[in-house]
Write a protein that holds these residues in place. Sequence first.
Motif, PDB file in Angstrom:
ATOM      1  N   ALA A  19     -25.933 -20.862   6.449  1.00 50.03           N
ATOM      2  CA  ALA A  19     -26.071 -19.974   7.600  1.00 50.03           C
ATOM      3  C   ALA A  19     -25.796 -18.521   7.214  1.00 50.03           C
ATOM      4  N   GLU A  20     -24.751 -18.311   6.438  1.00 50.78           N
ATOM      5  CA  GLU A  20     -24.411 -16.947   6.023  1.00 50.78           C
ATOM      6  C   GLU A  20     -25.481 -16.344   5.123  1.00 50.78           C
ATOM      7  N   GLN A  21     -26.012 -17.140   4.214  1.00 50.50           N
ATOM      8  CA  GLN A  21     -27.004 -16.638   3.261  1.00 50.50           C
ATOM      9  C   GLN A  21     -28.355 -16.360   3.909  1.00 50.50           C
ATOM     10  N   THR A  22     -28.645 -17.032   5.002  1.00 49.31           N
ATOM     11  CA  THR A  22     -29.962 -16.885   5.618  1.00 49.31           C
ATOM     12  C   THR A  22     -29.946 -16.088   6.917  1.00 49.31           C
ATOM     13  N   GLY A  23     -28.760 -15.814   7.427  1.00 48.68           N
ATOM     14  CA  GLY A  23     -28.664 -15.076   8.682  1.00 48.68           C
ATOM     15  C   GLY A  23     -28.975 -15.905   9.913  1.00 48.68           C
ATOM     16  N   ARG A  24     -29.007 -17.188   9.755  1.00 53.30           N
ATOM     17  CA  ARG A  24     -29.228 -18.081  10.899  1.00 53.30           C
ATOM     18  C   ARG A  24     -27.896 -18.724  11.261  1.00 53.30           C
ATOM     19  N   THR A  25     -27.865 -19.379  12.401  1.00 59.86           N
ATOM     20  CA  THR A  25     -26.622 -20.019  12.841  1.00 59.86           C
ATOM     21  C   THR A  25     -26.531 -21.445  12.301  1.00 59.86           C
TER      22      THR A  25
END
Length: 75
Positions: A19-25
């Motif tokens: 989630a952090e690496q892709t900007g998604r939840t």
Amino acid sequence: MPISIRLPEEIEQRLTALAEQTGRTKTFYIREAVLEYLEDLEDIYLAEKRLADIKAGKSRTYTLEEVEKRLGLED
């Protein structure tokens, strides 16, 4: 509908990192995983139930010839 699940720590860490690496939840990825595999799980568990019903004599199988005859598809 809100649902709570408990995940092993390793899975939680992987999910957080993704989630952090892709900007998604994390919710996005959990939803994607459920949607991706729910149909497979339904197929598996319903097939197992059907097999148990056949073995218990609660249901029966049909030959290809029987199905074709019933549907009017005989040669």
